[in-house]
Design a protein around this motif. Sequence first.
Motif, PDB file in Angstrom:
ATOM      1  N   TRP A  53     -14.073  -6.581 -51.647  1.00  0.00           N
ATOM      2  CA  TRP A  53     -13.381  -7.115 -50.474  1.00  0.00           C
ATOM      3  C   TRP A  53     -13.004  -6.048 -49.455  1.00  0.00           C
ATOM      4  O   TRP A  53     -12.806  -6.354 -48.283  1.00  0.00           O
ATOM      5  N   LEU A  54     -12.872  -4.814 -49.878  1.00  0.00           N
ATOM      6  CA  LEU A  54     -12.294  -3.774 -49.029  1.00  0.00           C
ATOM      7  C   LEU A  54     -13.260  -3.306 -47.947  1.00  0.00           C
ATOM      8  O   LEU A  54     -14.445  -3.110 -48.199  1.00  0.00           O
ATOM      9  N   ARG A  55     -12.727  -3.135 -46.733  1.00  0.00           N
ATOM     10  CA  ARG A  55     -13.468  -2.514 -45.637  1.00  0.00           C
ATOM     11  C   ARG A  55     -12.534  -1.482 -44.983  1.00  0.00           C
ATOM     12  O   ARG A  55     -11.538  -1.837 -44.359  1.00  0.00           O
ATOM     13  N   GLN A  98      -8.742   1.794 -39.840  1.00  0.00           N
ATOM     14  CA  GLN A  98      -8.320   0.404 -39.986  1.00  0.00           C
ATOM     15  C   GLN A  98      -8.757  -0.107 -41.349  1.00  0.00           C
ATOM     16  O   GLN A  98      -9.871   0.189 -41.801  1.00  0.00           O
ATOM     17  N   ILE A  99      -7.883  -0.852 -41.999  1.00  0.00           N
ATOM     18  CA  ILE A  99      -8.168  -1.419 -43.311  1.00  0.00           C
ATOM     19  C   ILE A  99      -8.218  -2.936 -43.193  1.00  0.00           C
ATOM     20  O   ILE A  99      -7.302  -3.563 -42.656  1.00  0.00           O
ATOM     21  N   ARG A 100      -9.313  -3.509 -43.663  1.00  0.00           N
ATOM     22  CA  ARG A 100      -9.524  -4.957 -43.612  1.00  0.00           C
ATOM     23  C   ARG A 100      -9.978  -5.443 -44.992  1.00  0.00           C
ATOM     24  O   ARG A 100     -10.508  -4.680 -45.797  1.00  0.00           O
ATOM     25  N   LEU A 101      -9.776  -6.733 -45.238  1.00  0.00           N
ATOM     26  CA  LEU A 101     -10.298  -7.385 -46.435  1.00  0.00           C
ATOM     27  C   LEU A 101     -11.215  -8.514 -45.993  1.00  0.00           C
ATOM     28  O   LEU A 101     -10.892  -9.257 -45.063  1.00  0.00           O
ATOM     29  N   VAL A 102     -12.368  -8.631 -46.644  1.00  0.00           N
ATOM     30  CA  VAL A 102     -13.311  -9.703 -46.331  1.00  0.00           C
ATOM     31  C   VAL A 102     -13.544 -10.540 -47.583  1.00  0.00           C
ATOM     32  O   VAL A 102     -13.937 -10.022 -48.631  1.00  0.00           O
ATOM     33  N   SER A 103     -13.268 -11.836 -47.483  1.00  0.00           N
ATOM     34  CA  SER A 103     -13.435 -12.749 -48.616  1.00  0.00           C
ATOM     35  C   SER A 103     -13.739 -14.137 -48.093  1.00  0.00           C
ATOM     36  O   SER A 103     -13.108 -14.607 -47.129  1.00  0.00           O
ATOM     37  N   ASN A 104     -14.706 -14.812 -48.709  1.00  0.00           N
ATOM     38  CA  ASN A 104     -15.072 -16.175 -48.313  1.00  0.00           C
ATOM     39  C   ASN A 104     -15.349 -16.283 -46.811  1.00  0.00           C
ATOM     40  O   ASN A 104     -14.939 -17.246 -46.156  1.00  0.00           O
ATOM     41  N   LYS A 105     -16.007 -15.258 -46.260  1.00  0.00           N
ATOM     42  CA  LYS A 105     -16.399 -15.210 -44.848  1.00  0.00           C
ATOM     43  C   LYS A 105     -15.199 -15.200 -43.892  1.00  0.00           C
ATOM     44  O   LYS A 105     -15.294 -15.619 -42.742  1.00  0.00           O
ATOM     45  N   PHE A 146      -7.033  -8.789 -41.277  1.00  0.00           N
ATOM     46  CA  PHE A 146      -6.615  -7.497 -40.740  1.00  0.00           C
ATOM     47  C   PHE A 146      -5.361  -7.037 -41.485  1.00  0.00           C
ATOM     48  O   PHE A 146      -4.374  -7.768 -41.542  1.00  0.00           O
ATOM     49  N   MET A 147      -5.399  -5.814 -41.993  1.00  0.00           N
ATOM     50  CA  MET A 147      -4.275  -5.288 -42.760  1.00  0.00           C
ATOM     51  C   MET A 147      -3.561  -4.157 -42.020  1.00  0.00           C
ATOM     52  O   MET A 147      -2.519  -4.351 -41.433  1.00  0.00           O
ATOM     53  N   GLU A 148      -4.167  -2.962 -41.987  1.00  0.00           N
ATOM     54  CA  GLU A 148      -3.534  -1.803 -41.356  1.00  0.00           C
ATOM     55  C   GLU A 148      -4.411  -1.255 -40.241  1.00  0.00           C
ATOM     56  O   GLU A 148      -5.647  -1.273 -40.346  1.00  0.00           O
ATOM     57  N   ALA A 149      -3.772  -0.744 -39.194  1.00  0.00           N
ATOM     58  CA  ALA A 149      -4.494  -0.120 -38.086  1.00  0.00           C
ATOM     59  C   ALA A 149      -3.641   1.012 -37.521  1.00  0.00           C
ATOM     60  O   ALA A 149      -2.441   0.830 -37.287  1.00  0.00           O
ATOM     61  N   LEU A 150      -4.246   2.183 -37.327  1.00  0.00           N
ATOM     62  CA  LEU A 150      -3.529   3.321 -36.757  1.00  0.00           C
ATOM     63  C   LEU A 150      -4.518   4.299 -36.147  1.00  0.00           C
ATOM     64  O   LEU A 150      -5.729   4.200 -36.364  1.00  0.00           O
ATOM     65  N   TYR A 151      -4.001   5.236 -35.352  1.00  0.00           N
ATOM     66  CA  TYR A 151      -4.867   6.223 -34.713  1.00  0.00           C
ATOM     67  C   TYR A 151      -4.082   7.515 -34.480  1.00  0.00           C
ATOM     68  O   TYR A 151      -2.840   7.540 -34.508  1.00  0.00           O
ATOM     69  N   ASP A 152      -4.819   8.591 -34.255  1.00  0.00           N
ATOM     70  CA  ASP A 152      -4.251   9.899 -33.952  1.00  0.00           C
ATOM     71  C   ASP A 152      -3.663   9.858 -32.541  1.00  0.00           C
ATOM     72  O   ASP A 152      -4.373   9.599 -31.564  1.00  0.00           O
ATOM     73  N   GLN A 204      -5.697 -12.132 -37.983  1.00  0.00           N
ATOM     74  CA  GLN A 204      -5.029 -10.885 -37.647  1.00  0.00           C
ATOM     75  C   GLN A 204      -3.707 -10.674 -38.376  1.00  0.00           C
ATOM     76  O   GLN A 204      -3.057  -9.643 -38.204  1.00  0.00           O
ATOM     77  N   GLY A 205      -3.296 -11.636 -39.185  1.00  0.00           N
ATOM     78  CA  GLY A 205      -2.147 -11.425 -40.051  1.00  0.00           C
ATOM     79  C   GLY A 205      -0.806 -11.468 -39.358  1.00  0.00           C
ATOM     80  O   GLY A 205      -0.653 -11.910 -38.216  1.00  0.00           O
TER      81      GLY A 205
END
Length: 390
Positions: A259-261, A275-282, A286-292, A323-324
């Motif tokens: 599931w992890l992306r 960015q951390i995403r999970l993909v399941s059942n199409k 959206f889980m975490e997002a950050l940048y420098d 997008q959670g």
Amino acid sequence: MDEKTYKLDDEYSLEVVTDIDRFHSLRSEWDNLLTNHKSHVPFLCFDWFRIWLDHFLKENKLLILLLYKEERVVAIAPFIICSESFRGVINVRKVLLTGNVHSPIRNFIFSDFSNEAREEYALLIFTFFRNHFKEWDIIELDSIPEEYGSFEALSSVVNRAGLKNKGYFCFGDWYLDGVNCSGDEYINKLPKKVKSEIKRRKKRLEGTGNLKLEIGTDEINFDHHMYLYYQVRTKSWKSPENDSAFHKDIRKMAAIKGWLRCGFLFFNNTPIAAQIRLVSNKIVYFMEALYDEEYKKFSPGTILRSELTKHFIDKDYICEIDQGRGDEPYKKDWTPNRRERKGITVFNSTIRGQSLAFLMTKVLPVIEKNRYLLSAKNKISGYLKKHRQQ
């Protein structure tokens, strides 16, 4: 309450699981029930609960209810029991769906996802609370999803069980379903200001160095991808990750299940967005997002989001973007639909439970509308909290 099975009628019985070893034996039955769930599988699977309980159960008590139809489990209600201060005024014994701020949704797990079956099973569970298990003051059903009528079904059932209750809003969730286009077509449908920003910022970065996208999905390279993620996080505006051990275990579980992306944008071989995403059942969650922050003026998070979304559409063939938690304004640009996660506070029919219902539904709303009464209430709550800690 010890392990016990209750005969509810000629067809149904209910097992109360309070022992962690018995819980660990439920993996197959638990995940088999999920095969009929269309969404939120990563947050309802056995391993999500196993990991959550490992990190957060602490002094609280397990209360997993297994509803059987003859010899087959048809519903699971994953509760815990805790004692806590209610509105800073009085200690209560609370039954709540397992989860916390890290749980995008909470819900029951059903073998049959039809409305009729879900309502029948849930009614039996709440009738059990009314007639058999009375060692509680409040049941908290928090972060119930709107979709597929989940919240409406539980709200209706609680009323039918004859239990006083009060609904409330938890948080909004922006989403897009029915995705049936290519990744480029999706980007082209975004608002003009977003498309222009992506194109302009990406061109500026590429004019001064080399941009590269990397997407990590496998267990073998998991530690490396977590290293990259925390490398970006230390240079971001975000504080150190709360409950990082829990997050790492959840992400490792998701990697094992496919599931992890983990998406990264590199500039001259240095990760500047993650960015951390999970993909399941199409569905992509959206889980975490950050940048420098050094690269903030180039909007590296927006660039990475666009590239990852194209990948999810073209390679993972997703049909929904979720997008959670949260109502941040920018989310509407990417997913124009909004739904809500709602809660229900259920009060026991005991004198104590009904007193709490009167306090919450009649007294507190009046106090909270009057600033003088509210100030007095807060002072009393502060005094009681300080007194309990001594």
